[in-house]
Scaffold this motif. Sequence first.
Motif, PDB file in Angstrom:
ATOM      1  N   PRO A  96       0.809  -1.232   0.000  1.00 60.46           N
ATOM      2  CA  PRO A  96       0.000   0.000   0.000  1.00 60.46           C
ATOM      3  C   PRO A  96       0.839   1.277   0.000  1.00 60.46           C
ATOM      4  CG  PRO A  96      -0.888  -1.595   1.564  1.00 60.46           C
ATOM      5  CD  PRO A  96       0.423  -2.139   1.113  1.00 60.46           C
ATOM      6  N   LEU A  97       2.120   1.164   0.359  1.00 60.85           N
ATOM      7  CA  LEU A  97       3.000   2.332   0.415  1.00 60.85           C
ATOM      8  C   LEU A  97       3.839   2.500  -0.842  1.00 60.85           C
ATOM      9  CD1 LEU A  97       4.308   2.067   4.098  1.00 60.85           C
ATOM     10  CD2 LEU A  97       2.436   3.480   3.229  1.00 60.85           C
ATOM     11  N   ASN A  98       3.580   1.702  -1.862  1.00 62.96           N
ATOM     12  CA  ASN A  98       4.428   1.717  -3.062  1.00 62.96           C
ATOM     13  C   ASN A  98       4.554   3.103  -3.672  1.00 62.96           C
ATOM     14  OD1 ASN A  98       4.671   1.428  -6.238  1.00 62.96           O
ATOM     15  ND2 ASN A  98       5.576  -0.420  -5.361  1.00 62.96           N
ATOM     16  N   GLU A  99       3.429   3.760  -3.883  1.00 66.36           N
ATOM     17  CA  GLU A  99       3.466   5.088  -4.504  1.00 66.36           C
ATOM     18  C   GLU A  99       4.145   6.105  -3.595  1.00 66.36           C
ATOM     19  OE1 GLU A  99       0.432   8.400  -6.512  1.00 66.36           O
ATOM     20  OE2 GLU A  99      -0.321   6.418  -5.915  1.00 66.36           O
ATOM     21  N   LEU A 100       3.890   6.017  -2.294  1.00 64.14           N
ATOM     22  CA  LEU A 100       4.525   6.939  -1.358  1.00 64.14           C
ATOM     23  C   LEU A 100       6.033   6.717  -1.314  1.00 64.14           C
ATOM     24  CD1 LEU A 100       1.989   6.891   1.618  1.00 64.14           C
ATOM     25  CD2 LEU A 100       2.217   8.596  -0.202  1.00 64.14           C
ATOM     26  N   CYS A 101       6.460   5.471  -1.436  1.00 57.58           N
ATOM     27  CA  CYS A 101       7.901   5.182  -1.492  1.00 57.58           C
ATOM     28  C   CYS A 101       8.509   5.790  -2.753  1.00 57.58           C
ATOM     29  CB  CYS A 101       8.142   3.673  -1.458  1.00 57.58           C
ATOM     30  SG  CYS A 101       7.870   2.912   0.155  1.00 57.58           S
ATOM     31  N   ARG A 102       7.822   5.669  -3.859  1.00 59.03           N
ATOM     32  CA  ARG A 102       8.308   6.271  -5.098  1.00 59.03           C
ATOM     33  C   ARG A 102       8.400   7.785  -4.967  1.00 59.03           C
ATOM     34  NH1 ARG A 102       8.174   3.409  -9.843  1.00 59.03           N
ATOM     35  NH2 ARG A 102       7.480   1.240  -9.711  1.00 59.03           N
ATOM     36  N   ASN A 103       7.382   8.373  -4.369  1.00 62.33           N
ATOM     37  CA  ASN A 103       7.372   9.829  -4.201  1.00 62.33           C
ATOM     38  C   ASN A 103       8.501  10.313  -3.296  1.00 62.33           C
ATOM     39  OD1 ASN A 103       5.094   9.910  -5.807  1.00 62.33           O
ATOM     40  ND2 ASN A 103       3.658  10.061  -4.099  1.00 62.33           N
ATOM     41  N   GLU A 129       7.421  -5.621  -5.375  1.00 59.37           N
ATOM     42  CA  GLU A 129       8.212  -4.468  -5.811  1.00 59.37           C
ATOM     43  C   GLU A 129       8.492  -3.617  -4.579  1.00 59.37           C
ATOM     44  OE1 GLU A 129       7.789  -1.945  -9.681  1.00 59.37           O
ATOM     45  OE2 GLU A 129       6.668  -0.898  -8.113  1.00 59.37           O
ATOM     46  N   MET A 130       9.766  -3.551  -4.182  1.00 61.37           N
ATOM     47  CA  MET A 130      10.142  -2.899  -2.938  1.00 61.37           C
ATOM     48  C   MET A 130      11.244  -1.868  -3.180  1.00 61.37           C
ATOM     49  SD  MET A 130       8.205  -4.457  -0.736  1.00 61.37           S
ATOM     50  CE  MET A 130       8.918  -3.843   0.793  1.00 61.37           C
ATOM     51  N   ALA A 131      11.344  -0.888  -2.288  1.00 66.54           N
ATOM     52  CA  ALA A 131      12.402   0.119  -2.373  1.00 66.54           C
ATOM     53  C   ALA A 131      13.696  -0.467  -1.838  1.00 66.54           C
ATOM     54  CB  ALA A 131      12.023   1.360  -1.577  1.00 66.54           C
ATOM     55  N   VAL A 132      14.752  -0.451  -2.647  1.00 61.00           N
ATOM     56  CA  VAL A 132      16.052  -0.928  -2.189  1.00 61.00           C
ATOM     57  C   VAL A 132      16.812   0.188  -1.477  1.00 61.00           C
ATOM     58  CG1 VAL A 132      17.252  -0.437  -4.362  1.00 61.00           C
ATOM     59  CG2 VAL A 132      18.109  -2.236  -2.834  1.00 61.00           C
ATOM     60  N   GLN A 133      16.538   1.452  -1.879  1.00 58.57           N
ATOM     61  CA  GLN A 133      17.160   2.583  -1.201  1.00 58.57           C
ATOM     62  C   GLN A 133      16.411   3.861  -1.537  1.00 58.57           C
ATOM     63  OE1 GLN A 133      21.161   2.415  -3.008  1.00 58.57           O
ATOM     64  NE2 GLN A 133      20.708   4.361  -3.990  1.00 58.57           N
ATOM     65  N   PHE A 134      16.662   4.877  -0.726  1.00 57.37           N
ATOM     66  CA  PHE A 134      16.095   6.208  -0.937  1.00 57.37           C
ATOM     67  C   PHE A 134      17.256   7.186  -1.132  1.00 57.37           C
ATOM     68  CE2 PHE A 134      12.787   3.794   1.097  1.00 57.37           C
ATOM     69  CZ  PHE A 134      11.615   4.245   0.517  1.00 57.37           C
ATOM     70  N   GLU A 135      17.743   7.787  -0.060  1.00 57.16           N
ATOM     71  CA  GLU A 135      18.898   8.695  -0.171  1.00 57.16           C
ATOM     72  C   GLU A 135      20.164   7.920  -0.504  1.00 57.16           C
ATOM     73  OE1 GLU A 135      21.480  11.844   2.581  1.00 57.16           O
ATOM     74  OE2 GLU A 135      19.651  10.925   3.376  1.00 57.16           O
ATOM     75  N   GLY A 136      20.278   6.718   0.024  1.00 57.98           N
ATOM     76  CA  GLY A 136      21.453   5.882  -0.187  1.00 57.98           C
ATOM     77  C   GLY A 136      21.620   4.937   0.983  1.00 57.98           C
ATOM     78  N   VAL A 137      22.176   3.760   0.740  1.00 53.21           N
ATOM     79  CA  VAL A 137      22.258   2.719   1.765  1.00 53.21           C
ATOM     80  C   VAL A 137      23.029   3.199   2.987  1.00 53.21           C
ATOM     81  CG1 VAL A 137      23.162   0.429   2.303  1.00 53.21           C
ATOM     82  CG2 VAL A 137      21.996   0.830   0.127  1.00 53.21           C
ATOM     83  N   ILE A 138      24.196   3.805   2.785  1.00 54.26           N
ATOM     84  CA  ILE A 138      25.020   4.206   3.930  1.00 54.26           C
ATOM     85  C   ILE A 138      24.339   5.319   4.724  1.00 54.26           C
ATOM     86  CG2 ILE A 138      27.204   5.267   4.615  1.00 54.26           C
ATOM     87  CD1 ILE A 138      28.583   3.667   2.460  1.00 54.26           C
ATOM     88  N   ALA A 139      23.748   6.286   4.035  1.00 56.25           N
ATOM     89  CA  ALA A 139      23.054   7.372   4.727  1.00 56.25           C
ATOM     90  C   ALA A 139      21.882   6.837   5.540  1.00 56.25           C
ATOM     91  CB  ALA A 139      22.578   8.413   3.722  1.00 56.25           C
ATOM     92  N   GLU A 140      21.131   5.895   4.972  1.00 57.88           N
ATOM     93  CA  GLU A 140      19.985   5.324   5.676  1.00 57.88           C
ATOM     94  C   GLU A 140      20.449   4.465   6.854  1.00 57.88           C
ATOM     95  OE1 GLU A 140      17.747   3.337   2.547  1.00 57.88           O
ATOM     96  OE2 GLU A 140      18.042   5.103   1.280  1.00 57.88           O
ATOM     97  N   HIS A 141      21.500   3.708   6.639  1.00 57.10           N
ATOM     98  CA  HIS A 141      22.083   2.884   7.704  1.00 57.10           C
ATOM     99  C   HIS A 141      22.485   3.761   8.890  1.00 57.10           C
ATOM    100  CE1 HIS A 141      24.714  -0.653   8.944  1.00 57.10           C
ATOM    101  NE2 HIS A 141      25.173   0.316   9.715  1.00 57.10           N
ATOM    102  N   LYS A 142      23.209   4.837   8.616  1.00 57.56           N
ATOM    103  CA  LYS A 142      23.683   5.706   9.689  1.00 57.56           C
ATOM    104  C   LYS A 142      22.539   6.451  10.366  1.00 57.56           C
ATOM    105  CE  LYS A 142      28.415   6.266   8.030  1.00 57.56           C
ATOM    106  NZ  LYS A 142      29.479   7.209   7.604  1.00 57.56           N
ATOM    107  N   ALA A 143      21.468   6.745   9.634  1.00 60.52           N
ATOM    108  CA  ALA A 143      20.301   7.391  10.238  1.00 60.52           C
ATOM    109  C   ALA A 143      19.685   6.488  11.295  1.00 60.52           C
ATOM    110  CB  ALA A 143      19.273   7.740   9.160  1.00 60.52           C
TER     111      ALA A 143
END
Length: 362
Positions: free
Chosen positions: A5-12, A24-38
Amino acid sequence: MFRTPLNELCRNAGGRMVPFAGWEMAVQFEGVIAEHKAVRSSCGVFDISHMGLLKLKGLGAKDKLQGLVPSDLHRIGPGEAIYSVLLNEGGGILDDLIIYDRGQIAGIDELFVVINAACVAADTAWLEQHLSPQGIEISDQKTTGVLLALQGPEAAAKLQQLCGEDLSGLPRFGHREIEINGSKVFTARTGYTGEDGFELLLSREVGCWLWGQLLADGVAPCGLGARDSLRLEAAMHLYGSDMDANTSPLEASLGWLVHLEMPLDFIGREVLEKQTAQGVSRRLVGLQLQGRNIARHGYSVHHNGELVGEITSGSWAPSLELPIALAYVPPALAKLGTQLSVDIRGRQEAAQVVKRPFYRAN
Protein backbone atom coordinates in the motif's frame (compact mmCIF):
# COMPACT_ATOMS: atom_id res chain seq x y z
CA MET A 1 4.46 -8.60 -8.94
CA PHE A 2 2.77 -7.46 -5.73
CA ARG A 3 2.91 -3.88 -4.51
CA THR A 4 2.51 -2.74 -0.93
CA PRO A 5 0.00 0.00 0.00
CA LEU A 6 3.00 2.33 0.42
CA ASN A 7 4.43 1.72 -3.06
CA GLU A 8 3.47 5.09 -4.50
CA LEU A 9 4.52 6.94 -1.36
CA CYS A 10 7.90 5.18 -1.49
CA ARG A 11 8.31 6.27 -5.10
CA ASN A 12 7.37 9.83 -4.20
CA ALA A 13 10.04 9.79 -1.48
CA GLY A 14 12.69 8.87 -4.04
CA GLY A 15 12.66 5.12 -3.52
CA ARG A 16 14.47 3.05 -6.15
CA MET A 17 12.19 0.06 -6.67
CA VAL A 18 13.38 -3.48 -7.31
CA PRO A 19 11.77 -6.96 -7.39
CA PHE A 20 12.06 -8.84 -4.08
CA ALA A 21 10.33 -12.12 -3.14
CA GLY A 22 7.54 -11.42 -5.60
CA TRP A 23 7.09 -7.82 -4.44
CA GLU A 24 8.21 -4.47 -5.81
CA MET A 25 10.14 -2.90 -2.94
CA ALA A 26 12.40 0.12 -2.37
CA VAL A 27 16.05 -0.93 -2.19
CA GLN A 28 17.16 2.58 -1.20
CA PHE A 29 16.10 6.21 -0.94
CA GLU A 30 18.90 8.69 -0.17
CA GLY A 31 21.45 5.88 -0.19
CA VAL A 32 22.26 2.72 1.77
CA ILE A 33 25.02 4.21 3.93
CA ALA A 34 23.05 7.37 4.73
CA GLU A 35 19.98 5.32 5.68
CA HIS A 36 22.08 2.88 7.70
CA LYS A 37 23.68 5.71 9.69
CA ALA A 38 20.30 7.39 10.24
CA VAL A 39 19.01 4.24 11.97
CA ARG A 40 22.16 3.91 14.07
CA SER A 41 22.18 7.57 15.14
CA SER A 42 18.54 8.65 15.15
CA CYS A 43 15.62 6.92 13.44
CA GLY A 44 14.53 5.31 10.19
CA VAL A 45 11.30 3.79 8.91
CA PHE A 46 10.97 0.72 6.68
CA ASP A 47 8.00 -0.50 4.68
CA ILE A 48 7.92 -4.21 5.57
CA SER A 49 4.42 -4.84 4.25
CA HIS A 50 5.76 -7.68 2.11
CA MET A 51 6.23 -9.78 5.27
CA GLY A 52 3.60 -12.32 6.25
CA LEU A 53 1.52 -12.00 9.42
CA LEU A 54 -0.65 -14.96 10.35
CA LYS A 55 -3.18 -15.32 13.14
CA LEU A 56 -3.44 -18.70 14.88
CA LYS A 57 -6.67 -19.05 16.82
CA GLY A 58 -8.12 -21.93 18.80
CA LEU A 59 -8.08 -23.79 22.09
CA GLY A 60 -4.51 -24.59 23.13
CA ALA A 61 -3.03 -22.76 20.14
CA LYS A 62 0.37 -22.32 21.82
CA ASP A 63 0.56 -25.94 22.99
CA LYS A 64 -0.23 -27.16 19.49
CA LEU A 65 2.27 -24.84 17.78
CA GLN A 66 4.88 -26.15 20.24
CA GLY A 67 5.09 -29.33 18.20
CA LEU A 68 6.54 -27.40 15.25
CA VAL A 69 9.29 -25.33 16.92
CA PRO A 70 12.30 -26.24 19.13
CA SER A 71 11.89 -23.27 21.49
CA ASP A 72 9.89 -23.55 24.71
CA LEU A 73 6.84 -21.38 24.02
CA HIS A 74 5.88 -21.49 27.69
CA ARG A 75 8.76 -19.14 28.40
CA ILE A 76 6.48 -16.35 27.17
CA GLY A 77 3.03 -15.24 28.25
CA PRO A 78 0.40 -12.80 26.96
CA GLY A 79 2.00 -9.57 25.75
CA GLU A 80 5.35 -11.28 25.10
CA ALA A 81 7.03 -12.70 21.98
CA ILE A 82 9.75 -15.19 21.09
CA TYR A 83 12.03 -15.67 18.09
CA SER A 84 12.16 -19.25 16.81
CA VAL A 85 12.30 -21.46 13.72
CA LEU A 86 9.99 -23.90 11.97
CA LEU A 87 11.71 -27.27 11.48
CA ASN A 88 11.24 -30.15 9.09
CA GLU A 89 11.66 -33.83 10.01
CA GLY A 90 15.40 -33.65 9.25
CA GLY A 91 15.91 -30.77 11.67
CA GLY A 92 16.27 -28.29 8.79
CA ILE A 93 14.94 -24.76 9.05
CA LEU A 94 11.82 -24.10 6.98
CA ASP A 95 11.69 -20.46 8.09
CA ASP A 96 12.50 -18.22 11.03
CA LEU A 97 9.63 -16.41 12.70
CA ILE A 98 8.51 -14.33 15.65
CA ILE A 99 5.63 -15.70 17.69
CA TYR A 100 3.49 -13.22 19.65
CA ASP A 101 1.34 -14.52 22.50
CA ARG A 102 -1.92 -12.55 22.41
CA GLY A 103 -3.46 -14.45 25.31
CA GLN A 104 -7.16 -15.10 25.08
CA ILE A 105 -9.37 -13.01 22.83
CA ALA A 106 -13.06 -13.55 23.57
CA GLY A 107 -12.06 -16.67 25.51
CA ILE A 108 -10.08 -18.24 22.64
CA ASP A 109 -6.25 -18.55 22.55
CA GLU A 110 -4.63 -16.39 19.91
CA LEU A 111 -1.12 -16.03 18.49
CA PHE A 112 0.34 -13.77 15.84
CA VAL A 113 3.20 -15.16 13.74
CA VAL A 114 5.42 -13.00 11.51
CA ILE A 115 7.09 -14.91 8.66
CA ASN A 116 9.31 -14.13 5.68
CA ALA A 117 7.74 -12.87 2.47
CA ALA A 118 9.21 -15.63 0.29
CA CYS A 119 7.92 -18.32 2.67
CA VAL A 120 4.32 -17.16 3.19
CA ALA A 121 2.66 -19.79 0.99
CA ALA A 122 4.86 -22.67 2.17
CA ASP A 123 4.65 -21.69 5.85
CA THR A 124 0.88 -21.29 5.71
CA ALA A 125 0.50 -24.70 4.07
CA TRP A 126 2.83 -26.30 6.67
CA LEU A 127 0.93 -24.76 9.57
CA GLU A 128 -2.42 -25.73 8.10
CA GLN A 129 -1.24 -29.31 7.51
CA HIS A 130 -0.23 -29.76 11.14
CA LEU A 131 -2.53 -27.42 13.07
CA SER A 132 -5.83 -27.28 11.20
CA PRO A 133 -6.67 -30.94 12.03
CA GLN A 134 -6.17 -29.97 15.69
CA GLY A 135 -8.81 -27.27 15.47
CA ILE A 136 -6.51 -24.26 15.02
CA GLU A 137 -7.77 -21.62 12.60
CA ILE A 138 -5.03 -19.96 10.52
CA SER A 139 -5.71 -16.69 8.75
CA ASP A 140 -3.91 -13.78 7.12
CA GLN A 141 -3.92 -11.04 9.75
CA LYS A 142 -2.27 -8.42 7.53
CA THR A 143 -4.70 -8.71 4.58
CA THR A 144 -4.45 -5.33 2.75
CA GLY A 145 -2.85 -3.53 5.69
CA VAL A 146 0.58 -2.02 6.26
CA LEU A 147 3.53 -3.28 8.28
CA LEU A 148 6.05 -0.63 9.32
CA ALA A 149 9.36 -0.96 11.15
CA LEU A 150 10.38 2.19 13.04
CA GLN A 151 13.97 1.64 14.14
CA GLY A 152 16.68 3.58 15.93
CA PRO A 153 17.53 5.20 19.28
CA GLU A 154 14.89 7.91 18.70
CA ALA A 155 12.14 5.49 17.63
CA ALA A 156 10.30 5.50 20.96
CA ALA A 157 10.30 9.30 21.20
CA LYS A 158 9.02 9.66 17.62
CA LEU A 159 6.24 7.14 18.13
CA GLN A 160 5.21 8.58 21.49
CA GLN A 161 4.75 12.01 19.91
CA LEU A 162 2.25 10.57 17.47
CA CYS A 163 0.35 8.18 19.73
CA GLY A 164 0.50 10.18 22.97
CA GLU A 165 1.25 7.04 25.00
CA ASP A 166 4.21 6.29 27.25
CA LEU A 167 6.07 3.37 25.66
CA SER A 168 8.87 3.17 28.23
CA GLY A 169 7.20 0.23 29.96
CA LEU A 170 7.00 -1.85 26.80
CA PRO A 171 10.01 -4.20 26.99
CA ARG A 172 12.05 -5.72 24.20
CA PHE A 173 9.87 -8.38 22.53
CA GLY A 174 6.83 -6.98 24.33
CA HIS A 175 3.72 -6.03 22.38
CA ARG A 176 0.41 -4.30 22.90
CA GLU A 177 -2.19 -2.23 21.08
CA ILE A 178 -1.78 1.53 21.00
CA GLU A 179 -3.97 4.18 19.40
CA ILE A 180 -2.68 6.10 16.38
CA ASN A 181 -4.87 8.61 14.55
CA GLY A 182 -7.98 7.14 16.14
CA SER A 183 -7.19 3.52 15.27
CA LYS A 184 -5.95 0.60 17.35
CA VAL A 185 -2.53 -0.51 16.15
CA PHE A 186 -0.75 -3.77 17.05
CA THR A 187 2.70 -2.62 18.20
CA ALA A 188 5.70 -4.80 19.07
CA ARG A 189 9.12 -3.77 20.36
CA THR A 190 10.92 -5.91 17.81
CA GLY A 191 13.06 -5.31 14.75
CA TYR A 192 15.77 -6.51 12.38
CA THR A 193 18.41 -3.83 12.82
CA GLY A 194 20.10 -4.35 16.18
CA GLU A 195 18.60 -1.08 17.45
CA ASP A 196 15.63 -0.28 19.64
CA GLY A 197 12.47 0.01 17.62
CA PHE A 198 8.93 -1.05 16.87
CA GLU A 199 7.05 -3.03 14.27
CA LEU A 200 3.47 -1.93 13.69
CA LEU A 201 0.44 -3.40 11.93
CA LEU A 202 -1.84 -0.69 10.60
CA SER A 203 -4.76 -0.32 8.24
CA ARG A 204 -3.91 0.95 4.76
CA GLU A 205 -5.27 4.41 5.56
CA VAL A 206 -3.52 4.82 8.91
CA GLY A 207 -0.31 3.27 7.58
CA CYS A 208 -0.10 5.80 4.75
CA TRP A 209 -0.86 8.61 7.20
CA LEU A 210 1.81 7.48 9.66
CA TRP A 211 4.43 7.13 6.90
CA GLY A 212 3.79 10.73 5.87
CA GLN A 213 3.88 12.01 9.44
CA LEU A 214 7.16 10.27 10.19
CA LEU A 215 8.87 11.58 7.06
CA ALA A 216 7.57 15.09 7.80
CA ASP A 217 9.09 14.75 11.29
CA GLY A 218 12.51 14.04 9.80
CA VAL A 219 12.53 10.24 10.05
CA ALA A 220 14.58 8.76 7.19
CA PRO A 221 12.78 6.42 4.78
CA CYS A 222 14.92 3.29 4.48
CA GLY A 223 15.06 0.48 1.95
CA LEU A 224 16.12 -3.14 1.68
CA GLY A 225 19.79 -2.24 1.25
CA ALA A 226 20.11 -0.59 4.65
CA ARG A 227 17.92 -3.27 6.21
CA ASP A 228 20.44 -5.87 5.04
CA SER A 229 23.57 -4.02 6.19
CA LEU A 230 21.99 -3.26 9.57
CA ARG A 231 20.90 -6.85 10.22
CA LEU A 232 24.30 -8.20 9.16
CA GLU A 233 26.15 -5.90 11.59
CA ALA A 234 23.81 -7.29 14.26
CA ALA A 235 24.58 -10.84 12.99
CA MET A 236 20.90 -11.53 12.36
CA HIS A 237 20.29 -14.39 9.94
CA LEU A 238 18.74 -13.99 6.48
CA TYR A 239 16.58 -16.95 5.52
CA GLY A 240 17.63 -18.48 2.21
CA SER A 241 21.21 -17.23 2.62
CA ASP A 242 22.43 -17.99 6.15
CA MET A 243 20.04 -20.88 6.76
CA ASP A 244 17.60 -23.04 4.84
CA ALA A 245 15.74 -26.35 4.90
CA ASN A 246 19.06 -28.24 4.81
CA THR A 247 20.51 -26.35 7.78
CA SER A 248 19.78 -27.16 11.41
CA PRO A 249 19.69 -24.44 14.09
CA LEU A 250 22.75 -26.04 15.71
CA GLU A 251 24.72 -25.68 12.47
CA ALA A 252 23.43 -22.12 12.04
CA SER A 253 24.75 -21.13 15.49
CA LEU A 254 21.18 -20.79 16.70
CA GLY A 255 21.53 -23.38 19.42
CA TRP A 256 20.06 -20.92 21.92
CA LEU A 257 16.71 -21.48 20.21
CA VAL A 258 16.82 -25.22 20.90
CA HIS A 259 15.39 -26.12 24.31
CA LEU A 260 15.95 -29.85 24.56
CA GLU A 261 15.52 -29.66 28.33
CA MET A 262 11.76 -29.26 27.89
CA PRO A 263 9.97 -32.64 28.05
CA LEU A 264 7.93 -31.93 24.93
CA ASP A 265 8.25 -33.42 21.47
CA PHE A 266 8.59 -31.35 18.31
CA ILE A 267 9.31 -32.08 14.66
CA GLY A 268 13.06 -32.56 14.18
CA ARG A 269 13.83 -33.16 17.86
CA GLU A 270 15.45 -36.57 17.33
CA VAL A 271 17.89 -35.14 14.77
CA LEU A 272 18.83 -32.24 17.06
CA GLU A 273 19.38 -34.60 19.97
CA LYS A 274 21.73 -36.65 17.81
CA GLN A 275 23.61 -33.53 16.65
CA THR A 276 23.91 -32.36 20.24
CA ALA A 277 25.44 -35.69 21.25
CA GLN A 278 27.67 -36.23 18.22
CA GLY A 279 28.39 -32.68 17.08
CA VAL A 280 27.81 -31.03 13.69
CA SER A 281 30.02 -30.96 10.61
CA ARG A 282 29.84 -27.21 10.07
CA ARG A 283 29.02 -24.07 11.99
CA LEU A 284 28.12 -20.52 11.05
CA VAL A 285 30.75 -17.97 12.14
CA GLY A 286 31.39 -14.27 11.82
CA LEU A 287 34.34 -13.09 9.75
CA GLN A 288 36.14 -9.77 9.63
CA LEU A 289 38.13 -9.24 6.46
CA GLN A 290 41.50 -7.58 6.76
CA GLY A 291 41.32 -5.51 3.58
CA ARG A 292 38.49 -3.46 2.10
CA ASN A 293 37.13 -5.98 -0.40
CA ILE A 294 33.70 -7.43 0.32
CA ALA A 295 33.06 -11.17 0.55
CA ARG A 296 29.77 -11.90 -1.22
CA HIS A 297 27.34 -14.80 -0.88
CA GLY A 298 28.80 -17.97 -2.38
CA TYR A 299 32.49 -16.95 -2.19
CA SER A 300 34.75 -19.78 -1.03
CA VAL A 301 36.54 -19.81 2.33
CA HIS A 302 39.99 -21.38 2.69
CA HIS A 303 42.38 -22.45 5.45
CA ASN A 304 46.05 -23.06 4.65
CA GLY A 305 45.15 -23.28 0.97
CA GLU A 306 42.36 -25.83 1.48
CA LEU A 307 38.69 -25.14 0.67
CA VAL A 308 36.81 -25.31 3.99
CA GLY A 309 33.60 -23.34 3.63
CA GLU A 310 31.46 -20.73 1.95
CA ILE A 311 30.28 -17.18 2.58
CA THR A 312 26.53 -16.87 3.18
CA SER A 313 26.28 -13.09 3.71
CA GLY A 314 28.82 -10.32 3.29
CA SER A 315 28.79 -6.54 3.24
CA TRP A 316 30.61 -3.36 4.09
CA ALA A 317 29.78 -2.45 7.71
CA PRO A 318 29.18 1.34 7.76
CA SER A 319 29.17 1.49 11.57
CA LEU A 320 32.56 -0.23 11.77
CA GLU A 321 34.04 0.94 8.45
CA LEU A 322 35.28 -2.51 7.47
CA PRO A 323 33.98 -5.58 5.59
CA ILE A 324 32.23 -8.35 7.51
CA ALA A 325 30.66 -11.67 6.58
CA LEU A 326 28.97 -14.82 7.82
CA ALA A 327 30.27 -18.20 6.65
CA TYR A 328 30.00 -21.93 7.31
CA VAL A 329 33.24 -23.63 8.35
CA PRO A 330 34.16 -26.87 10.17
CA PRO A 331 33.72 -26.61 13.97
CA ALA A 332 37.49 -26.91 14.49
CA LEU A 333 37.91 -23.64 12.59
CA ALA A 334 35.05 -21.83 14.35
CA LYS A 335 37.17 -20.65 17.28
CA LEU A 336 37.59 -16.90 17.74
CA GLY A 337 40.80 -15.65 16.20
CA THR A 338 41.13 -18.42 13.60
CA GLN A 339 42.87 -17.10 10.49
CA LEU A 340 41.15 -17.91 7.20
CA SER A 341 41.03 -16.45 3.69
CA VAL A 342 38.26 -15.71 1.21
CA ASP A 343 38.62 -16.07 -2.56
CA ILE A 344 37.52 -12.71 -3.95
CA ARG A 345 37.83 -12.56 -7.73
CA GLY A 346 40.78 -14.93 -7.74
CA ARG A 347 42.67 -13.37 -4.84
CA GLN A 348 42.94 -14.79 -1.33
CA GLU A 349 41.87 -12.04 1.10
CA ALA A 350 42.76 -12.55 4.76
CA ALA A 351 39.86 -12.99 7.21
CA GLN A 352 39.55 -13.73 10.91
CA VAL A 353 36.80 -15.42 12.92
CA VAL A 354 35.40 -12.79 15.29
CA LYS A 355 32.72 -12.51 17.94
CA ARG A 356 29.13 -11.90 16.89
CA PRO A 357 27.29 -9.61 16.74
CA PHE A 358 29.76 -7.42 14.91
CA TYR A 359 27.94 -4.34 16.24
CA ARG A 360 26.01 -3.93 19.45
CA ALA A 361 23.87 -0.86 20.22
CA ASN A 362 24.70 1.08 23.38
